[in-house]
Structure formats: structure tokens, C-alpha cells
Design an enzyme around this catalytic site. Structure first.
Site, PDB file in Angstrom:
ATOM      1  N   ASP A  64       2.173  -6.834   2.582  1.00 10.25           N
ATOM      2  CA  ASP A  64       1.056  -5.995   3.040  1.00 10.25           C
ATOM      3  C   ASP A  64       1.600  -4.684   3.626  1.00 10.25           C
ATOM      4  O   ASP A  64       1.063  -4.155   4.605  1.00 10.25           O
ATOM      5  CB  ASP A  64       0.175  -6.725   4.059  1.00 10.25           C
ATOM      6  CG  ASP A  64      -1.157  -6.021   4.274  1.00 10.25           C
ATOM      7  OD1 ASP A  64      -1.485  -5.114   3.490  1.00 10.25           O
ATOM      8  OD2 ASP A  64      -1.870  -6.394   5.231  1.00 10.25           O
ATOM      9  N   ASN A 104      -6.955   0.453  -2.340  1.00 11.17           N
ATOM     10  CA  ASN A 104      -7.657   1.252  -1.323  1.00 11.17           C
ATOM     11  C   ASN A 104      -6.914   2.562  -1.091  1.00 11.17           C
ATOM     12  O   ASN A 104      -6.509   2.891   0.016  1.00 11.17           O
ATOM     13  CB  ASN A 104      -7.825   0.465  -0.013  1.00 11.17           C
ATOM     14  CG  ASN A 104      -6.527  -0.072   0.555  1.00 11.17           C
ATOM     15  OD1 ASN A 104      -5.585  -0.350  -0.170  1.00 11.17           O
ATOM     16  ND2 ASN A 104      -6.457  -0.221   1.866  1.00 11.17           N
ATOM     17  N   HIS A 124       0.877  -1.187   0.000  1.00 10.96           N
ATOM     18  CA  HIS A 124       0.000   0.000   0.000  1.00 10.96           C
ATOM     19  C   HIS A 124       0.907   1.227   0.000  1.00 10.96           C
ATOM     20  O   HIS A 124       1.511   1.536   1.030  1.00 10.96           O
ATOM     21  CB  HIS A 124      -0.876   0.024   1.256  1.00 10.96           C
ATOM     22  CG  HIS A 124      -1.753  -1.186   1.403  1.00 10.96           C
ATOM     23  ND1 HIS A 124      -3.023  -1.251   0.880  1.00 10.96           N
ATOM     24  CD2 HIS A 124      -1.534  -2.383   2.012  1.00 10.96           C
ATOM     25  CE1 HIS A 124      -3.555  -2.436   1.166  1.00 10.96           C
ATOM     26  NE2 HIS A 124      -2.666  -3.135   1.848  1.00 10.96           N
ATOM     27  N   HIS A 158      -3.103 -12.482   2.871  1.00 13.19           N
ATOM     28  CA  HIS A 158      -2.697 -12.493   4.294  1.00 13.19           C
ATOM     29  C   HIS A 158      -3.523 -13.413   5.196  1.00 13.19           C
ATOM     30  O   HIS A 158      -4.204 -12.947   6.111  1.00 13.19           O
ATOM     31  CB  HIS A 158      -2.654 -11.082   4.880  1.00 13.19           C
ATOM     32  CG  HIS A 158      -3.758 -10.147   4.487  1.00 13.19           C
ATOM     33  ND1 HIS A 158      -5.077 -10.511   4.443  1.00 13.19           N
ATOM     34  CD2 HIS A 158      -3.709  -8.838   4.126  1.00 13.19           C
ATOM     35  CE1 HIS A 158      -5.782  -9.466   4.073  1.00 13.19           C
ATOM     36  NE2 HIS A 158      -4.993  -8.448   3.875  1.00 13.19           N
ATOM     37  N   HIS A 195       1.621   3.436   7.889  1.00 14.90           N
ATOM     38  CA  HIS A 195       0.982   4.539   8.620  1.00 14.90           C
ATOM     39  C   HIS A 195       2.045   5.281   9.452  1.00 14.90           C
ATOM     40  O   HIS A 195       3.010   4.669   9.900  1.00 14.90           O
ATOM     41  CB  HIS A 195      -0.129   3.999   9.514  1.00 14.90           C
ATOM     42  CG  HIS A 195      -1.194   3.277   8.745  1.00 14.90           C
ATOM     43  ND1 HIS A 195      -2.134   3.936   7.989  1.00 14.90           N
ATOM     44  CD2 HIS A 195      -1.431   1.960   8.557  1.00 14.90           C
ATOM     45  CE1 HIS A 195      -2.930   3.054   7.400  1.00 14.90           C
ATOM     46  NE2 HIS A 195      -2.522   1.847   7.710  1.00 14.90           N
ATOM     47  N   ARG A 252      -0.249   4.233  -1.530  1.00 18.47           N
ATOM     48  CA  ARG A 252      -1.254   5.266  -1.275  1.00 18.47           C
ATOM     49  C   ARG A 252      -1.054   6.678  -1.821  1.00 18.47           C
ATOM     50  O   ARG A 252      -0.444   6.858  -2.855  1.00 18.47           O
ATOM     51  CB  ARG A 252      -1.537   5.338   0.208  1.00 18.47           C
ATOM     52  CG  ARG A 252      -2.782   4.533   0.539  1.00 18.47           C
ATOM     53  CD  ARG A 252      -3.248   4.845   1.888  1.00 18.47           C
ATOM     54  NE  ARG A 252      -2.463   4.136   2.868  1.00 18.47           N
ATOM     55  CZ  ARG A 252      -2.735   2.895   3.248  1.00 18.47           C
ATOM     56  NH1 ARG A 252      -3.759   2.267   2.746  1.00 18.47           N
ATOM     57  NH2 ARG A 252      -1.994   2.301   4.149  1.00 18.47           N
ATOM     58  N   LYS A 303      -8.963  -6.600  -6.963  1.00 23.29           N
ATOM     59  CA  LYS A 303      -8.871  -6.890  -5.525  1.00 23.29           C
ATOM     60  C   LYS A 303     -10.156  -6.442  -4.848  1.00 23.29           C
ATOM     61  O   LYS A 303     -10.645  -5.332  -5.116  1.00 23.29           O
ATOM     62  CB  LYS A 303      -7.677  -6.128  -4.934  1.00 23.29           C
ATOM     63  CG  LYS A 303      -7.794  -5.707  -3.467  1.00 23.29           C
ATOM     64  CD  LYS A 303      -7.230  -6.749  -2.522  1.00 23.29           C
ATOM     65  CE  LYS A 303      -7.385  -6.402  -1.051  1.00 23.29           C
ATOM     66  NZ  LYS A 303      -6.302  -5.666  -0.465  1.00 23.29           N
TER      67      LYS A 303
HETATM   68  O1  DOR Z   1      -3.665  -3.824   8.196  1.00 28.27           O
HETATM   69  C1  DOR Z   1      -3.962  -3.572   7.051  1.00 28.27           C
HETATM   70  N1  DOR Z   1      -3.726  -2.354   6.523  1.00 28.27           N
HETATM   71  N2  DOR Z   1      -4.581  -4.501   6.309  1.00 28.27           N
HETATM   72  C2  DOR Z   1      -5.084  -4.222   5.096  1.00 28.27           C
HETATM   73  O2  DOR Z   1      -5.627  -5.097   4.474  1.00 28.27           O
HETATM   74  C3  DOR Z   1      -5.029  -2.847   4.585  1.00 28.27           C
HETATM   75  C4  DOR Z   1      -3.878  -2.127   5.138  1.00 28.27           C
HETATM   76  C5  DOR Z   1      -3.896  -0.643   4.822  1.00 28.27           C
HETATM   77  O3  DOR Z   1      -4.277  -0.320   3.696  1.00 28.27           O
HETATM   78  O4  DOR Z   1      -3.521   0.149   5.659  1.00 28.27           O
END
Ligand code: DOR
Length: 450
Positions: free
Chosen positions: A306, A96, A64, A235, A310, A66, A149
Site C-alpha cells: 500500500d 486513485n 500508489h 489491507h 505523501h 500517482r 479496484k
Molecule cells: O492510506 C491510504 N492511502 N490508504 C489507501 O487506501 C489509499 C492510500 C493513498 O492513495 O494515499
């Protein structure tokens, strides 16, 4: 007459499809053109891999990265720098994002940014939901798209396909393998008070319990059978799901992450708090052992990181406002080499799960093995190097890893993407010259678009 090459790698042990061999590798035009004894070859660049092992580059099929360009948020430039520092030569990014990747325009925007800023090769998943299900047969075939997905349970962001009708609509539209986050949304919502009343992230695996994952995985397998559609379950976090998936290997492929194979509850929550919080959650010892057993017995097809970077500030919000996700694209290979050195898996199985597996399940063209005619993507590793993973080493914007301070044996020494040495001794070299990964199933579309 002697052959000329762009790059020659000498003196290394090379992991070929048949196993480890002593071989020289000759690279021209980004591809492997010779393997074996190259004799008096002329090379623009020579890499002395004495004492090192040359593996196919790691293909991380779940990251991710983003919001491009938003301050403090991971972007493709930082995410792919982290990737190459960890021996990763191609990444697949999840949909996402903000905005959600649900259409051709958003995919093209990402491809455009990546073409200028990516340090390794890349592809992007198209999200599937009630809005675009009827368009997916076309969307999944766009060049640069890794497939579709869906999220059966909410995680970061608003992408969701929770009901059987929507999931069936996604499965009925298209032919490529569909990747799935399998947690049951209704059960998660019903159990949310557990998280709200909790005394911190130690409650995370109780809120998002094993049954939430099992219920979704069972539903998914049933729907995939009904639709006759291949699926890839991301996962997997529980031993119980592995037992179910073992009965459906003709249709279903399986991913595990290094977090679920390395961290263990409740210890990880006590030690790391929300920095160990991800979806689906890290579970207890029984599940960790169940996942390793599924690596041993072949049920698992691929490792994904994965990678969900953050920021520290976000992670410090009081649970459950702390977001779920752990960075991992840079630490997967060091952790795997360490697990290998501790006897958890062989080097052959490691490569099967990091390179050959992704190639096989996603139909990647020309990557995933060291062989003549294939892209010259390598992770050159020192199997015996003793290092410590630190936050300082992390190239992601977030600047942290739950493995800070962990001593490991085995380390990526250099990363080569299509013949370009882009990382050596933890230093990033050259320019961001990543390209879109190509897929066997979209060759026709590629031809149409050029
Ligand atoms: O812990 C997660 N964070 N699992 C996911 O499937 C998405 C991901 C995120 O996009 O932060």
C-alpha cells in the site's frame, strides 16, 4: 558441448517450489532455462551468490505511484527504483490517480510512461465506480490491466463505489477478481466529527473504527456471494475481519500490509504522528496479533505494501488535513525478513505471500516461482545481514519511511528482473526496462492487440 547463458547464478541457496535447495540457475532470454548443476556453462554474466539466498522476486500488488511528472510527487521512475532497491520485481498500481484510471486512454497513458521509465515490471488497476461500471467487463481485459479496484470508503482522491447498487453493478460486469478497499463510507462520514475535533492522528483509529471496516467487509462478502464473483479484500486491519473472512475462503482472498503487522497504536501515533496515518488505520496490539494469527493459519493470501508516498510537507499539515498513506514498497522485504528472523513466519510462508500468492490470486503468467520456463525475477537476499533502515536509503521522491532508524536482520542484496541485474548492494544498475505483466485471463486480448 557446454550450454551458453545470459546469466548464471552460482553458489546460492535457491527457494524453489519444493523448498530451499543448492542449485545453479541458468537464464536465457529473460527466463530460467536450467536449474541444478550447470557444469561447464558459458555465461555472459555470472553472479556469485555464495552465502546468499535466491528468492522469487517480490510482486507488490498494491502501490500508489500517482501523478506522473508532477514535481515532488511520486512517479513510476522513482516508485520502481524504490521497488528494486527492496527486492520487488513487479508492481500493480492503484487507480486513485489524477486523473482517475477509469478508461482505456488513461490506462494506455500509464502503460506508455511505464514502458519508458519503469525499473521493474508493472500492471495497473482499472477503477470501478457508477460512471464506468457497465464498461468494466471490457476494461478489465485490456493488456496491462491487473483487474478492477473499488473503494467502498473514501481515501486519497475521489474514487468511490459506496452503495450496494453500484458495487453490484461492478460485480455483475466482468469475471476477474475484484480488489476492494473495505471501509463503510456512510459510517466514516457520520463519525467524521471525531477527526475534526481530534487532538491529532491518535484519533485516526477511533474515527475509522473497527466497525467501519467490519461493516464494509460483511457487506462486500454478501454482495460477492450474490453476484458469484471473486473478490480480494485489501489491507485488512482488524482481527474481527479475519474471523469473518475465514468463513469465505472459497470466494475471497486477503491482503495485509507490513504497517499493520509492524506498527501498533497508540504508540505509533505518539511517536510518528501523521507519518503513521493510513487507511484503514494501524490499530492496537490485539489486532496486530490477530493479523499474525491469520498469517499462521493461512487466511491471508498476500502481502501488499500500500505504498502511498505523501510528501513530508503534506504529512505535516494539521490532522485531519494530513493525507493518509505510508511509503512501503522498498521496506516490505527487509521488514519481512526481520519478522522471519524473529520467528513470526517461515521463509516458505514469506515467499508464499510475496510471490506465489500474487501469482495465484491474480493469474499472473510466468512469474511468482523459480522454475524452468518462468521469468528470471529474483530477490537475492542475505538472511543474516544486519542493517538499519534509514530515510537516506529511500529512493521514493518523498524520502521518508516510518522505519527510519530501525535495525533489521535480513536484507535484499540484489534484484534481478527477467535476467537483468538491476540492483546490487543498494546501487541501481542498467536502464529502466520494465515490461507489462501478463495475465492468464487476458491472453486472448493480448493476441488481438498485437
Ligand atoms: O492510506 C491510504 N492511502 N490508504 C489507501 O487506501 C489509499 C492510500 C493513498 O492513495 O494515499
Amino acid at each position: 558441448m557446454c550450454e551458453s547463458y545470459d546469466l548464471v547464478i552460482r553458489n546460492g541457496q535457491v527457494m524453489m517450489p519444493c523448498g530451499l535447495v543448492e542449485a545453479e540457475i541458468g537464464v536465457r532470454g529473460g527466463k530460467v532455462v536450467s536449474l541444478g548443476a550447470l557444469g561447464r556453462a558459458v555465461a555472459r554474466e555470472t553472479f556469485d551468490a555464495a552465502g546468499l539466498t535466491v528468492l522469487p522476486g517480490v510482486i507488490d500488488t498494491q502501490v500508489h505511484f500517482r501523478e506522473p511528472g508532477l514535481e515532488n510527487k511520486e512517479d513510476i521512475a522513482h516508485g520502481t527504483k524504490a521497488a528494486i532497491k527492496g527486492g520487488v520485481t513487479a508492481i500493480f498500481e492503484m487507480p486513485n490517480t489524477s486523473p482517475l484510471t477509469l478508461d482505456e486512454a488513461t490506462l494506455n497513458q500509464k502503460l506508455n510512461i511505464a514502458s519508458r521509465t519503469a525499473w521493474c515490471d508493472y500492471a495497473f488497476f482499472m477503477g470501478g465506480n457508477h460512471e464506468n461500471a457497465h464498461l468494466l467487463a471490457e476494461l478489465e481485459r485490456l493488456p496491462g490491466c491487473a483487474g478492477v479496484k473499488i473503494f467502498m470508503g473514501s481515501s486519497t482522491g475521489t474514487l468511490l463505489a459506496k452503495d450496494d447498487e453500484v458495487i453490484m453493478a461492478v460485480l455483475a460486469n466482468g469475471t476477474r477478481r475484484v480488489s476492494v478497499h473495505a471501509e463503510d463510507e456512510d459510517r466514516l462520514v457520520e463519525r467524521q466529527p471525531i477527526a475534526i475535533d481530534a487532538d491529532g492522528p491518535v484519533a485516526h483509529p477511533h474515527w475509522r473504527d473497527v466497525e467501519s471496516a467490519v461493516k464494509a467487509t460483511k457487506r462486500l462478502v454478501k454482495l460477492a456471494r450474490l453476484a458469484g464473483r471473486r473478490v480480494h479484500v485489501l489491507h485488512i486491519s482488524s482481527a474481527d475481519e479475519m474471523d469473518i473472512l475465514a468463513e469465505h475462503k472459497d470466494l475471497v482472498t486477503v491482503e495485509v500490509t507490513l504497517n499493520h503487522l509492524t506498527l501498533v497504536a497508540p504508540d505509533c501515533y505518539e511517536r510518528l504522528g501523521a507519518f503513521a496515518q493510513m487507511n484503514p488505520p494501524v490499530r492496537d496490539e490485539r489486532h496486530l496479533e490477530g493479523l499474525w494469527a491469520a498469517i499462521q493459519n493461512g487466511v491471508v493470501d498476500v502481502f501488499g505494501s500500500d505504498h502511498a508516498p505523501h510528501t513530508t510537507e503534506e504529512k505535516q499539515r494539521p490532522y485531519p488535513a494530513s493525507p493518509s498513506g505510508i511509503p512501503g514498497v522498498q521496506t516490505s522485504l527487509p521488514l519481512l525478513l526481520d519478522h522471519m528472523n524473529k520467528g513470526r513466519l517461515s521463509l516458505e510462508r514469506l515467499v508464499d505471500l510475496t510471490s506465489a500468492g500474487p501469482q495465484r490470486i491474480f493469474g499472473i503468467a510466468g512469474k511468482g516461482r523459480i522454475a524452468v520456463g518462468y521469468d528470471a525475477d529474483f530477490a537475492i537476499v542475505d538472511l543474516a545481514a544486519k542493517r538499519t533502515i534509514t530515510n537516506k536509503w529511500i529512493a521514493s521522491k518523498c524520502g521518508w519511511t516510518p522505519y527510519d532508524g530501525m535495525a533489521v536482520t535480513g536484507w535484499p542484496i540484489a534484484t534481478v528482473v527477467r535476467g537483468m541485474v538491476v540492483m546490487r548492494d543498494d546501487v541501481i544498475l542498467g536502464e529502466p526496462e520494465g515490461e507489462a505483466v501478463r495475465f492468464i485471463e487476458t491472453f486472448v486480448e493480448e493476441k488481438k492487440s498485437c
